[in-house]
Design an enzyme around this catalytic site. Sequence first.
Site, PDB file in Angstrom:
ATOM      1  N   ASP A  39      11.528 -60.018   5.122  1.00 51.43           N
ATOM      2  CA  ASP A  39      10.371 -60.011   4.221  1.00 51.43           C
ATOM      3  C   ASP A  39       9.707 -61.391   4.335  1.00 51.43           C
ATOM      4  O   ASP A  39      10.191 -62.259   5.055  1.00 51.43           O
ATOM      5  CB  ASP A  39      10.792 -59.671   2.788  1.00 51.43           C
ATOM      6  CG  ASP A  39      11.683 -60.736   2.159  1.00 51.43           C
ATOM      7  OD1 ASP A  39      11.893 -61.799   2.783  1.00 51.43           O
ATOM      8  OD2 ASP A  39      12.166 -60.511   1.045  1.00 51.43           O
ATOM      9  N   SER A  40       8.610 -61.592   3.616  1.00 53.60           N
ATOM     10  CA  SER A  40       7.868 -62.847   3.778  1.00 53.60           C
ATOM     11  C   SER A  40       8.262 -63.883   2.742  1.00 53.60           C
ATOM     12  O   SER A  40       7.826 -65.020   2.800  1.00 53.60           O
ATOM     13  CB  SER A  40       6.377 -62.575   3.642  1.00 53.60           C
ATOM     14  OG  SER A  40       6.106 -62.223   2.297  1.00 53.60           O
ATOM     15  N   CYS A  96      33.752 -41.737   4.172  1.00 56.05           N
ATOM     16  CA  CYS A  96      33.910 -43.192   4.340  1.00 56.05           C
ATOM     17  C   CYS A  96      35.368 -43.608   4.144  1.00 56.05           C
ATOM     18  O   CYS A  96      36.176 -42.850   3.596  1.00 56.05           O
ATOM     19  CB  CYS A  96      32.984 -43.954   3.387  1.00 56.05           C
ATOM     20  SG  CYS A  96      33.622 -44.170   1.712  1.00 56.05           S
ATOM     21  N   CYS A  98      32.404 -37.112   1.020  1.00 56.59           N
ATOM     22  CA  CYS A  98      32.127 -38.337   1.778  1.00 56.59           C
ATOM     23  C   CYS A  98      33.274 -38.649   2.739  1.00 56.59           C
ATOM     24  O   CYS A  98      34.445 -38.491   2.389  1.00 56.59           O
ATOM     25  CB  CYS A  98      31.921 -39.499   0.810  1.00 56.59           C
ATOM     26  SG  CYS A  98      31.626 -41.086   1.624  1.00 56.59           S
ATOM     27  N   ASP A 122       2.213 -61.576   0.925  1.00 61.49           N
ATOM     28  CA  ASP A 122       1.286 -60.884   0.019  1.00 61.49           C
ATOM     29  C   ASP A 122       1.545 -61.303  -1.407  1.00 61.49           C
ATOM     30  O   ASP A 122       2.572 -61.893  -1.718  1.00 61.49           O
ATOM     31  CB  ASP A 122       1.440 -59.359   0.160  1.00 61.49           C
ATOM     32  CG  ASP A 122       2.836 -58.897  -0.238  1.00 61.49           C
ATOM     33  OD1 ASP A 122       3.801 -59.693  -0.110  1.00 61.49           O
ATOM     34  OD2 ASP A 122       2.979 -57.748  -0.678  1.00 61.49           O
ATOM     35  N   HIS A 127      31.355 -47.482   0.186  1.00 64.57           N
ATOM     36  CA  HIS A 127      31.048 -46.082  -0.174  1.00 64.57           C
ATOM     37  C   HIS A 127      29.556 -45.888  -0.450  1.00 64.57           C
ATOM     38  O   HIS A 127      28.936 -44.961   0.072  1.00 64.57           O
ATOM     39  CB  HIS A 127      31.856 -45.599  -1.376  1.00 64.57           C
ATOM     40  CG  HIS A 127      31.289 -44.318  -1.894  1.00 64.57           C
ATOM     41  ND1 HIS A 127      31.495 -43.113  -1.261  1.00 64.57           N
ATOM     42  CD2 HIS A 127      30.400 -44.074  -2.904  1.00 64.57           C
ATOM     43  CE1 HIS A 127      30.785 -42.178  -1.853  1.00 64.57           C
ATOM     44  NE2 HIS A 127      30.110 -42.732  -2.855  1.00 64.57           N
ATOM     45  N   GLN A 182      -1.477 -53.150  -0.976  1.00 62.79           N
ATOM     46  CA  GLN A 182      -1.305 -53.375  -2.421  1.00 62.79           C
ATOM     47  C   GLN A 182      -2.355 -52.559  -3.174  1.00 62.79           C
ATOM     48  O   GLN A 182      -2.962 -51.671  -2.594  1.00 62.79           O
ATOM     49  CB  GLN A 182      -1.420 -54.883  -2.717  1.00 62.79           C
ATOM     50  CG  GLN A 182      -0.234 -55.709  -2.214  1.00 62.79           C
ATOM     51  CD  GLN A 182       1.023 -55.540  -3.069  1.00 62.79           C
ATOM     52  OE1 GLN A 182       1.002 -54.912  -4.126  1.00 62.79           O
ATOM     53  NE2 GLN A 182       2.140 -56.094  -2.602  1.00 62.79           N
ATOM     54  N   GLY A 204       7.417 -63.573  -0.351  1.00 61.41           N
ATOM     55  CA  GLY A 204       6.441 -63.441  -1.435  1.00 61.41           C
ATOM     56  C   GLY A 204       7.046 -62.902  -2.717  1.00 61.41           C
ATOM     57  O   GLY A 204       6.874 -63.483  -3.780  1.00 61.41           O
ATOM     58  N   PHE A 205       7.784 -61.818  -2.584  1.00 59.62           N
ATOM     59  CA  PHE A 205       8.328 -61.156  -3.765  1.00 59.62           C
ATOM     60  C   PHE A 205       9.225 -62.104  -4.572  1.00 59.62           C
ATOM     61  O   PHE A 205       9.124 -62.188  -5.791  1.00 59.62           O
ATOM     62  CB  PHE A 205       9.097 -59.898  -3.368  1.00 59.62           C
ATOM     63  CG  PHE A 205       9.589 -59.108  -4.534  1.00 59.62           C
ATOM     64  CD1 PHE A 205       8.721 -58.292  -5.244  1.00 59.62           C
ATOM     65  CD2 PHE A 205      10.908 -59.186  -4.952  1.00 59.62           C
ATOM     66  CE1 PHE A 205       9.158 -57.572  -6.345  1.00 59.62           C
ATOM     67  CE2 PHE A 205      11.359 -58.465  -6.046  1.00 59.62           C
ATOM     68  CZ  PHE A 205      10.478 -57.655  -6.740  1.00 59.62           C
ATOM     69  N   ASP A 260      14.050 -50.029   1.752  1.00 54.88           N
ATOM     70  CA  ASP A 260      15.106 -51.010   1.499  1.00 54.88           C
ATOM     71  C   ASP A 260      15.311 -51.054   0.005  1.00 54.88           C
ATOM     72  O   ASP A 260      14.367 -50.814  -0.750  1.00 54.88           O
ATOM     73  CB  ASP A 260      14.706 -52.414   1.985  1.00 54.88           C
ATOM     74  CG  ASP A 260      13.795 -53.107   0.977  1.00 54.88           C
ATOM     75  OD1 ASP A 260      12.589 -52.783   0.957  1.00 54.88           O
ATOM     76  OD2 ASP A 260      14.283 -53.931   0.186  1.00 54.88           O
ATOM     77  N   CYS A 311      36.695 -43.300   0.557  1.00 54.25           N
ATOM     78  CA  CYS A 311      36.985 -41.932   0.105  1.00 54.25           C
ATOM     79  C   CYS A 311      38.161 -41.303   0.857  1.00 54.25           C
ATOM     80  O   CYS A 311      38.883 -40.482   0.309  1.00 54.25           O
ATOM     81  CB  CYS A 311      35.738 -41.064   0.238  1.00 54.25           C
ATOM     82  SG  CYS A 311      34.454 -41.538  -0.924  1.00 54.25           S
TER      83      CYS A 311
END
Length: 411
Positions: free
Chosen positions: A118-119, A343, A341, A172, A372, A226, A121-122, A303, A346
């Site tokens: 990501d940049s 995994c 599952c 952004d 899991h 945006q 920004g968030f 994500d 499990c």
Amino acid sequence: MLSGSASIDHTNAYFRHGGSHIINRLSSSYRFALLQTDAGARLGELHTPHGVVHTPAFMPVGTQGTVKGALFKDVEEAGAEIVLGNTYHLFLRPGDELIARRGGLHRFTGWGRPILTDSGGFQVFSLAERRTITEEGAEFQSHLDGSRHQLTPERTVDIQARLGSDIAMVFDECLAYPATRDEAAESMRRSVRWAGRCRQRLERLRAGATEVLLANPGQAQFGIVQGGVHADLRRESAESTRAIGFEGYAIGGLSVGEPIDLMYQTVAETTRHLPADQPRYLMGAGTPEDLVECVSRGIDMFDCVLPTRNARNGQLFTSQGRLNIRNARFAEDDDPVDPACGCYTCRRHSRAYLRHLHMAGEMSAAALNTLHNLTFYLDTMKRIREAIAFGAFDTFRQEFLRSVSRLSQDS
Ligand SMILES: [Zn+2]
């Protein structure tokens, strides 16, 4: 059915704007192919310098160059083909220049598959009182030691170039929800201006016109749409961002507290204005239900911290809904977390044992729960892809939503 290569589109756009030949080299390693569509959902392949990502895809969040609570071998075993790295955190610690000297983020971390960064920004906008935003960029105080830093659109391109991710995001402005229409419009237009500066900077880097070297010459760059929950602003943002020209497009500013139906509606209104032959990434979402619902509205990439963060708090996602392993009723429950599952957690352990580990504060509780939850998210994406391939996505969607709502009251 559509099949296309975003890089070819991009090259054409670039020539329309009178660019040089250098940029064409990107097309050799980065490519998106849309293979099939079904009931609004899209099956595709994203080719990057570090391998292919089958879409729709979920990206586990690797904030500090690691996925919290998991080793990369477990992240791979869970089925992740791409992870997300956070520019803000890596810039502050250990620093993008240190990582560049180690050969970039892939070599430094030992994760050999694709990475999206990501940049920053968030994270910067989340600092609230500790940051100032101007047209130039953002000034902020580090959450680690209070030191002052500046992030501009150009700077975030340079940092991601040094990290060498396969996909870099533009810088952004992330608006809080709720915001007035005027605030959303002003902020969206600034994000468009910043996106233009990010693109210009990357083109200079690709042309070798700066002192900053691209650790990954095949790095693609995504623009971000945006505009809050306003359909007309989303459309304006999508059109302006497309006019700049990127290898993919993200939808930002959602999953920030707006009602869920409004989020789904905004996603549908935005994807309609995005090019069909390039990938679409919904940032920061969401629950398993959100993934399925937004795939049906044309999203290819996601994500979210939910599977990893909730695992550390003892909340487990299953094919029957969520369960909280702290609940006393699991104290003598010999069943696995999710009988459906496959995994390691499990296959090997009971709910009773996992509850004991969690209550005792053992680190293995976080590791087993994280493995899991990641497996559940990535399996869900795999089942989504299979359903699209068989032309059965809508049936899958209805059965999935019915099934995951069964236990949700327990969470
Ligand atoms: Zn499992």
